[in-house]
Design a protein around this motif. Structure first.
Motif, PDB file in Angstrom:
ATOM      1  N   LEU A  31     -31.365 -23.289 134.445  1.00  0.00           N
ATOM      2  CA  LEU A  31     -31.341 -21.865 134.109  1.00  0.00           C
ATOM      3  C   LEU A  31     -30.853 -21.680 132.687  1.00  0.00           C
ATOM      4  N   CYS A  32     -31.653 -21.000 131.877  1.00  0.00           N
ATOM      5  CA  CYS A  32     -31.281 -20.689 130.493  1.00  0.00           C
ATOM      6  C   CYS A  32     -31.261 -19.174 130.317  1.00  0.00           C
ATOM      7  N   THR A  33     -30.176 -18.639 129.764  1.00  0.00           N
ATOM      8  CA  THR A  33     -30.006 -17.187 129.701  1.00  0.00           C
ATOM      9  C   THR A  33     -29.453 -16.735 128.356  1.00  0.00           C
ATOM     10  N   LEU A  34     -29.555 -15.431 128.146  1.00  0.00           N
ATOM     11  CA  LEU A  34     -28.852 -14.715 127.075  1.00  0.00           C
ATOM     12  C   LEU A  34     -28.110 -13.556 127.718  1.00  0.00           C
ATOM     13  N   PRO A  35     -26.966 -13.145 127.189  1.00  0.00           N
ATOM     14  CA  PRO A  35     -26.175 -12.072 127.818  1.00  0.00           C
ATOM     15  C   PRO A  35     -26.900 -10.728 127.796  1.00  0.00           C
ATOM     16  N   ALA A  36     -26.516  -9.862 128.717  1.00  0.00           N
ATOM     17  CA  ALA A  36     -27.163  -8.558 128.878  1.00  0.00           C
ATOM     18  C   ALA A  36     -26.630  -7.560 127.851  1.00  0.00           C
ATOM     19  N   LYS A  37     -26.961  -7.800 126.589  1.00  0.00           N
ATOM     20  CA  LYS A  37     -26.582  -6.907 125.493  1.00  0.00           C
ATOM     21  C   LYS A  37     -27.763  -6.749 124.546  1.00  0.00           C
ATOM     22  N   LYS A  38     -27.848  -5.589 123.905  1.00  0.00           N
ATOM     23  CA  LYS A  38     -28.858  -5.339 122.871  1.00  0.00           C
ATOM     24  C   LYS A  38     -30.246  -5.746 123.361  1.00  0.00           C
ATOM     25  N   TRP A  39     -30.712  -5.028 124.360  1.00  0.00           N
ATOM     26  CA  TRP A  39     -31.974  -5.333 125.018  1.00  0.00           C
ATOM     27  C   TRP A  39     -33.133  -5.439 124.026  1.00  0.00           C
TER      28      TRP A  39
END
Length: 403
Positions: A31-39
């Motif tokens: 799983l690779c993610t980015l935080p839920a900011k600045k959509w």
């Protein structure tokens, strides 16, 4: 590690789905993610970020991502990923997403979605065969989970919209929720469910908040049937959820001296509409809780103590929060629009803010009505117990040249 999960906005329902898939697949995924900011920034640049950070592997078979990611860009930047079978999950439609403050729409986001799921004619023909769909001038006619025929525009070449949760998947796979939610008849006062452990995957980056909350302390000493109606609004603090209409209705109830409590849940981001601070001050002692609850235990406890859950959304593909609240025993009130008529029986729908006000006015006067009510709809088909197998089958398929 045969399934690569990518989420460019790892929060809310996006996070919930990815966590469920990761739990289901366990050692067979990364799983690779980015935080839920600045959509908006993530939608424009996530492909470049993941191009550099997704580990190379010869074991990948399938790439599963949400439509925040420009999948076409990532496939071009990483040819090794472009060869995989790809499953794209749509949480929203950027061509129909409500525009704020009458500003001109930025079509880049809708264009990204078109590029990410657009398929040439031979692949559309293959999709018809795989899912048993028949094409017409509006899109495709599918067979839903109940076996009844329902018309749904999955692939409109002219308007390039995707109205389903999943492209290249079976119908009915719109979204998921955690197992173990209570029956509306047995909503407990306190949860003992443990929190899922945080992933230590080096691809993941997330900011964490540490807040605590216990609604039972607020309500202690009050007889359940005697306390005022408790209204919950568990949505993102953004304009597409139309908080203005919700607060306008509540303030009208307050003007008429009708007793009620309110819990305004849901996550807030960088820009918070002014109405929230204004409404909190105006509602005063009617507020039981105000703000995001990062703990699922606390969040479900808040829903279990609520009587009514309300949506005033202007854009909704499914509405995880509303279904979760119904599982926790809440009486739902939703717009007679968007996806809601497909999920909730007619008695739970309203057409105008005035109708919503009248329903709440009656409930404030007789809260026992909703506390004795047994929900008349069906929610079992949306549980992970029902949908998990479909996701497993989807992610177990071998890649082929025509996909």
């Amino acid at each position: 590690m045969s399934v690569l999960l990518i989420e460019a906005f790892y929060g809310g329902s996006h996070k919930q789905l990815m966590d469920l898939l990761q739990e289901e697949l366990q050692e067979d995924c990364v799983l690779c993610t980015l935080p839920a900011k600045k959509w908006h920034w993530k939608a424009r640049t996530a492909a470049l970020y993941f191009m550099q950070t997704v580990p190379a592997s010869t074991k990948y078979r399938i790439l599963f991502a949400s439509s925040v990611l420009n999948l076409a860009e990532l496939a071009a930047l990483r040819p090794d990923l472009g060869k995989l079978k790809k499953v794209l999950y749509f949480h929203e439609n950027q061509l129909a997403y409500p525009v704020q403050k009458c500003q001109e729409r930025d079509f880049q986001y809708g264009y990204n979605q078109i590029l990410s799921w657009f398929m040439p004619e031979h692949k559309l023909a293959h999709l018809e065969k795989v899912i048993g769909a028949k094409r017409n001038e509006d899109g495709y006619q599918l067979e839903d989970l109940s076996g009844q025929q329902k018309s749904r525009a999955l692939m409109k070449n002219s308007k390039a919209q995707c109205e389903s949760g999943l492209c290249e998947a079976q119908p009915g796979l719109y979204t998921t929720q955690h197992e173990g939610l209570p029956s509306p008849l047995t909503a407990p006062a306190r949860w003992n469910q443990s929190e899922a452990s945080e992933s230590t995957n080096p691809c993941q980056e997330e900011d964490k908040q540490h807040l605590t909350f216990n609604l039972s302390n607020i309500l202690s000493g009050q007889d359940y049937q005697q306390r005022p109606l408790h209204v919950a609004w568990p949505h993102r603090w953004e304009h597409d959820k139309d908080p203005e209409t919700f607060f306008k209705v509540l303030l009208k109830l307050k003007e008429k001296d009708l007793p009620f409590h309110v819990s305004v849940l849901g996550e807030a981001f960088t820009e918070i509409p002014d109405i929230f601070s204004e409404a909190k001050k105006a509602l005063g002692s009617s507020v039981l809780h105000w703000g995001y609850l990062p703990s699922k235990d606390d969040y479900f406890q808040a829903l279990c103590t609520a009587d009514v859950v309300i949506s005033t959304a202007k854009h909704e593909f499914f509405g995880v929060a509303m279904v979760e609240a119904v599982y926790c025993g809440c009486y739902p009130l939703c717009p007679k629009a968007l996806v809601y008529p497909e999920i909730f029986p007619a008695e739970y729908l309203y057409s105008t803010p005035e109708q919503l006000f009248k329903r709440l006015q009656n409930f404030c006067k007789r809260p026992d009505i909703v506390r004795k009510h047994l929900y008349k709809g069906e929610t079992a088909g949306f549980s992970w117990a029902a949908l998990g197998g479909k996701f497993r089958s989807l992610l177990a398929a071998e890649p082929r040249e025509d996909l």
